[in-house]
Design an enzyme around this catalytic site. Structure first.
Site, mmCIF file in Angstrom:
data_model
loop_
_atom_site.group_PDB
_atom_site.id
_atom_site.type_symbol
_atom_site.label_atom_id
_atom_site.label_comp_id
_atom_site.label_asym_id
_atom_site.label_seq_id
_atom_site.Cartn_x
_atom_site.Cartn_y
_atom_site.Cartn_z
ATOM 1 C CB THR A 11 31.595 -64.832 43.032
ATOM 2 O OG1 THR A 11 31.383 -63.453 42.769
ATOM 3 C CG2 THR A 11 32.665 -64.978 44.087
ATOM 4 C CG ASP A 55 30.259 -59.926 37.003
ATOM 5 O OD1 ASP A 55 29.083 -59.673 37.324
ATOM 6 O OD2 ASP A 55 31.225 -59.674 37.732
ATOM 7 C CB SER A 56 25.141 -62.540 37.101
ATOM 8 O OG SER A 56 25.048 -61.804 38.291
ATOM 9 C CB THR A 87 25.133 -63.182 44.082
ATOM 10 O OG1 THR A 87 26.183 -62.213 44.076
ATOM 11 C CG2 THR A 87 25.639 -64.496 44.636
ATOM 12 C CG ASP A 88 26.369 -58.585 41.221
ATOM 13 O OD1 ASP A 88 26.295 -58.643 42.468
ATOM 14 O OD2 ASP A 88 27.389 -58.205 40.620
ATOM 15 N NE ARG A 234 10.992 -50.776 43.978
ATOM 16 C CZ ARG A 234 11.841 -50.514 44.971
ATOM 17 N NH1 ARG A 234 12.895 -49.752 44.760
ATOM 18 N NH2 ARG A 234 11.642 -50.992 46.183
ATOM 19 C CD GLN A 267 9.551 -46.066 46.587
ATOM 20 O OE1 GLN A 267 9.822 -45.620 47.699
ATOM 21 N NE2 GLN A 267 9.582 -45.324 45.502
ATOM 22 C CB CYS A 268 6.566 -51.792 51.399
ATOM 23 S SG CYS A 268 6.021 -50.174 51.912
HETATM 24 N N1 ASP Z 1 29.503 -59.863 40.155
HETATM 25 C C1 ASP Z 1 29.303 -61.269 40.504
HETATM 26 C C2 ASP Z 1 28.214 -61.808 39.611
HETATM 27 O O1 ASP Z 1 27.069 -61.541 39.829
HETATM 28 C C3 ASP Z 1 28.911 -61.357 41.935
HETATM 29 C C4 ASP Z 1 28.697 -62.755 42.444
HETATM 30 O O2 ASP Z 1 28.679 -63.743 41.753
HETATM 31 O O3 ASP Z 1 28.532 -62.881 43.681
HETATM 32 O O4 ASP Z 1 28.495 -62.502 38.657
#
Ligand code: ASP
Length: 336
Positions: A11, A55-56, A87-88, A234, A267-268
């Site tokens: 993103t 995109d990750s 972030t993914d 898990r 799972q905790c």
């Molecule tokens: N789908 C995006 C990614 O992981 C989400 C992000 O970057 O926040 O590349």
């Protein structure tokens, strides 16, 4: 201080399209101004963008390896590294880099954002500034994840929110540092045993399975057919499995007998695994499963892929799963 920045996608550098957000063209140009602004006091900042940008959610072990190869290639020209990433699967990539770069001798700080750079109210610029600052701090070690004013141990981090600006947590351990005036640093955690000269990541047959009340032996058997090389299981609480469900542990014992490494995590989000504490966990230990201590699912899965990529299988792989390579788990004896 020379910092090399690698943009991998995500993103932070994305632009709008009719299909939603996609990695945008000419990211170097768009990121350059933000890096200059954020890194004014740092000295030399260089930037490369990986091709293709992704995109990750599309990341694979091969993508991790491309990042690692890039870092190693520019290691002699940089004192520290910043990776801009989606972030993914950022937590997976952090774990992957941490196992493969224990001999790099330079800090790596990974960051991204919930909103693209330039969007009104975006968290991109503060995250970039914080990641550069952490990388330049001379205090960061190994692979860290900077997000929402905190530097976390990369292989202890999980994405906890799909929308919040403090999207990441490291539920089992305290943050390495909190940004502020001044920054507050925690004592450095133990580094782990290290792994000199690792072989490259390749795709491997490792799976993550979540137990749930009501799981049957037939369902588990189906999930483990054909037998994978490693299973991250898990389990409940301190590592428990439904003990009264006929045949459930037999399925795991049969997989282990056929050479599958079965690694139990909890799972905790906090607390870790103690397999002998309840009969329900003892059955797993007797079947030959091993404890993954307090590893996150991300760290445990990626570690299995790392160890399989090193050529380890079965009990050899299982033994390393319980030993810290890069600080991803607490392997001190209970009570220490
Ligand atoms: N789908 C995006 C990614 O992981 C989400 C992000 O970057 O926040 O590349």
């Amino acid at each position: 201080m020379r910092i090399h920045v690698t943009y991998t996608g995500g993103t932070i550098g994305m632009v709008d399209s009719p299909r939603g957000l996609v990695p945008g063209a000419d990211p170097e140009n768009r990121l350059d101004a933000a890096l200059k602004e954020a890194g004014r006091s740092i000295g030399g900042i260089s930037l490369t963008a990986l091709s293709p940008l992704i995109d990750s959610s599309d990341a694979t072990p091969e993508s991790w390896q491309r990042i690692i190869d890039g870092l190693r290639a520019s290691a002699s020209e940089a004192d520290a590294f910043v990776i801009l990433h989606g972030t993914d699967t950022m937590a997976h990539t952090c774990a992957a880099l941490s196992y493969a770069l224990t001999d790099l001798g330079r800090p790596v700080v990974v960051t991204g954002s919930q909103l693209p750079l330039g969007a009104v109210g975006s968290d991109a610029a503060p995250n970039i500034a914080g990641a550069l600052r952490a990388a330049a701090s001379r205090r960061a070690r190994g692979v860290g994840l900077f997000f929402g004013h905190r530097l976390l141990a990369g292989n202890r981090a999980v994405k906890a929110s799909s929308w919040a600006f403090d999207a990441f947590d490291s539920p089992a351990v305290a943050p390495l540092a909190r940004a502020g005036a001044p920054w507050r640093w925690a004592p450095a955690p133990p580094p782990g045993a290290g792994w000199p000269d690792p072989r490259p990541y390749t795709r491997q047959d490792a799976v993550v399975i979540d137990l749930f009340p009501g799981i049957t032996a037939a369902r588990l058997e189906a999930m483990l057919t054909p037998r994978p090389d490693a299973v991250i299981l898990r389990a409940f609480g301190v590592g428990n499995i439904p003990d009264g469900e006929p045949g459930l542990t037999d399925v795991l014992a049969s997989a282990i007998g056929a050479g599958t490494a079965v690694v139990v995590i909890s799972q905790c989000h906090q607390g870790g695994v103690r397999l002998g504490r309840y009969a329900a966990g003892d059955a797993l230990a007797r079947a030959g499963a091993v404890s993954g201590a307090d590893m996150t699912p991300e760290a445990a899965y990626v570690k299995a892929v790392f160890l399989l990529s090193q050529g380890l299988r079965g009990s050899g792989l299982a033994a390393w799963m319980g030993r810290s390579i890069a600080g991803e788990l607490d392997d001190r004896p209970a009570g220490a």
